[in-house]
Design a protein around this motif. Structure first.
Motif, PDB file in Angstrom:
ATOM      1  N   ALA A 163      15.922 -42.915 -16.509  1.00  7.27           N
ATOM      2  CA  ALA A 163      15.134 -43.707 -15.567  1.00  7.27           C
ATOM      3  C   ALA A 163      15.114 -42.957 -14.239  1.00  7.27           C
ATOM      4  CB  ALA A 163      15.738 -45.084 -15.387  1.00  7.27           C
ATOM      5  N   TYR A 164      13.943 -42.827 -13.657  1.00  6.22           N
ATOM      6  CA  TYR A 164      13.773 -42.103 -12.405  1.00  6.22           C
ATOM      7  C   TYR A 164      13.138 -43.041 -11.395  1.00  6.22           C
ATOM      8  CZ  TYR A 164      11.637 -38.933  -8.996  1.00  6.22           C
ATOM      9  OH  TYR A 164      11.232 -38.322  -7.838  1.00  6.22           O
ATOM     10  N   ASP A 165      13.886 -43.363 -10.346  1.00  7.27           N
ATOM     11  CA  ASP A 165      13.395 -44.251  -9.300  1.00  7.27           C
ATOM     12  C   ASP A 165      12.943 -43.403  -8.116  1.00  7.27           C
ATOM     13  OD1 ASP A 165      12.917 -46.153  -7.356  1.00  7.27           O
ATOM     14  OD2 ASP A 165      14.703 -47.342  -7.853  1.00  7.27           O
ATOM     15  N   GLU A 166      11.641 -43.259  -7.963  1.00  8.03           N
ATOM     16  CA  GLU A 166      11.080 -42.425  -6.901  1.00  8.03           C
ATOM     17  C   GLU A 166      11.527 -42.897  -5.519  1.00  8.03           C
ATOM     18  OE1 GLU A 166       6.831 -42.101  -7.108  1.00  8.03           O
ATOM     19  OE2 GLU A 166       6.877 -41.467  -9.200  1.00  8.03           O
ATOM     20  N   SER A 167      11.761 -44.190  -5.366  1.00  6.75           N
ATOM     21  CA  SER A 167      12.119 -44.710  -4.048  1.00  6.75           C
ATOM     22  C   SER A 167      13.532 -44.317  -3.628  1.00  6.75           C
ATOM     23  CB  SER A 167      11.970 -46.233  -4.016  1.00  6.75           C
ATOM     24  OG  SER A 167      12.910 -46.842  -4.865  1.00  6.75           O
ATOM     25  N   CYS A 181      14.975 -41.253  -4.769  1.00  7.41           N
ATOM     26  CA  CYS A 181      15.080 -39.797  -4.902  1.00  7.41           C
ATOM     27  C   CYS A 181      14.857 -39.125  -3.552  1.00  7.41           C
ATOM     28  CB  CYS A 181      14.042 -39.313  -5.909  1.00  7.41           C
ATOM     29  SG  CYS A 181      14.038 -37.531  -6.158  1.00  7.41           S
ATOM     30  N   CYS A 207      23.536 -51.355  -3.410  1.00  2.00           N
ATOM     31  CA  CYS A 207      23.198 -50.301  -4.373  1.00  2.00           C
ATOM     32  C   CYS A 207      24.266 -50.205  -5.452  1.00  2.00           C
ATOM     33  CB  CYS A 207      23.085 -48.975  -3.627  1.00  2.00           C
ATOM     34  SG  CYS A 207      22.791 -47.539  -4.686  1.00  2.00           S
ATOM     35  N   ARG A 254       6.329 -46.363  -4.449  1.00  3.38           N
ATOM     36  CA  ARG A 254       7.016 -45.390  -5.285  1.00  3.38           C
ATOM     37  C   ARG A 254       7.504 -46.143  -6.517  1.00  3.38           C
ATOM     38  NH1 ARG A 254       7.947 -40.873  -2.089  1.00  3.38           N
ATOM     39  NH2 ARG A 254       7.996 -41.252   0.113  1.00  3.38           N
ATOM     40  N   LEU A 293       9.054 -46.726 -10.596  1.00  6.51           N
ATOM     41  CA  LEU A 293      10.195 -46.470 -11.474  1.00  6.51           C
ATOM     42  C   LEU A 293       9.613 -45.927 -12.773  1.00  6.51           C
ATOM     43  CD1 LEU A 293      13.215 -46.725 -12.165  1.00  6.51           C
ATOM     44  CD2 LEU A 293      12.734 -49.025 -12.981  1.00  6.51           C
ATOM     45  N   ARG A 294      10.031 -44.749 -13.139  1.00 11.08           N
ATOM     46  CA  ARG A 294       9.538 -44.122 -14.368  1.00 11.08           C
ATOM     47  C   ARG A 294      10.664 -44.124 -15.391  1.00 11.08           C
ATOM     48  NH1 ARG A 294       5.182 -40.214 -13.363  1.00 11.08           N
ATOM     49  NH2 ARG A 294       4.435 -40.610 -11.270  1.00 11.08           N
ATOM     50  N   LYS A 295      10.315 -44.394 -16.635  1.00 13.34           N
ATOM     51  CA  LYS A 295      11.314 -44.381 -17.701  1.00 13.34           C
ATOM     52  C   LYS A 295      10.856 -43.429 -18.782  1.00 13.34           C
ATOM     53  CE  LYS A 295      13.234 -48.850 -16.817  1.00 13.34           C
ATOM     54  NZ  LYS A 295      13.933 -49.968 -17.354  1.00 13.34           N
TER      55      LYS A 295
END
Length: 188
Positions: A139-143, A145, A101, A130, A132-134
């Motif tokens: 950037a938001y990685d649902e996996s 969070c 990571c 899940r 990845l939203r940008k």
């Protein structure tokens, strides 16, 4: 002023203080993942649980004001086991191989996982897609969070943008732009 004890230490709380805020002021450690001093108590991580003499079950110290004469325990074998199980649940969909990571070595989730001795996963959940939203600079990685909600509270209470919210849906819960798919914020 309210007088009470934390781990046998006599302490005093002022009006509006919580058990956790008094403990921190007094240098008494209690683990947290979602707690931030500049926002209202989030109470989502449940790591700050304590035992209060005469009260059945655990009490969330981040949102509970102390009572006169209360005797509070912040560290016991039952509290450790409770916090360890909480971390196991957080880690169900989070890889325990932190070395791969980008945040390895600078991650509160990793630190708490190590603190509570979670080195293997006994719980499992079905694989869940899940994404990845940008959103512009974000950037938001649902996996990755864990839905601690800190970002939501900072955005709404500190920055004042009120741009994101948590979309509750059980296992499908996620952070999303408020009211739309486009993020309307100042890109703080």
């Amino acid at each position: 002023m309210i007088e009470f004890k934390i781990d046998g230490k006599k302490v005093v709380a002022r009006e509006g203080e919580t058990i956790l805020s008094v403990a921190r002021r007094e240098g008494i450690y209690m683990p947290t993942l979602c707690y931030l001093t500049k926002v209202s108590p989030i109470a989502s991580c449940r790591m700050c649980v304590v035992e209060v003499d005469g009260v059945d079950g655990f009490v969330l110290s981040c949102q509970t004001p102390p009572t006169q004469g209360a005797n509070i325990t912040t560290n016991s074998s039952s509290l450790f086991k409770e916090r360890q199980n909480i971390m196991k649940l957080y880690d169900v969909n989070h890889p325990l191989q932190c070395g791969v990571c980008d945040k390895s070595g600078a991650c509160e989730l990793q630190n708490k996982t190590l603190e509570f001795g979670v080195d293997s996963q006994e719980f499992s959940a079905r694989d869940h897609k899940r994404g990845l939203r940008k959103w512009e600079f974000i950037a938001y990685d649902e996996s990755l969070c864990i839905l601690c909600e800190r970002c939501v509270h900072v955005c709404n209470e500190v920055i004042g943008d009120d741009a994101i919210e948590i979309c509750f849906g059980g296992y499908n819960s996620r952070i999303q732009p408020k009211g739309t798919e486009e993020l309307d914020c100042t890109n703080c």
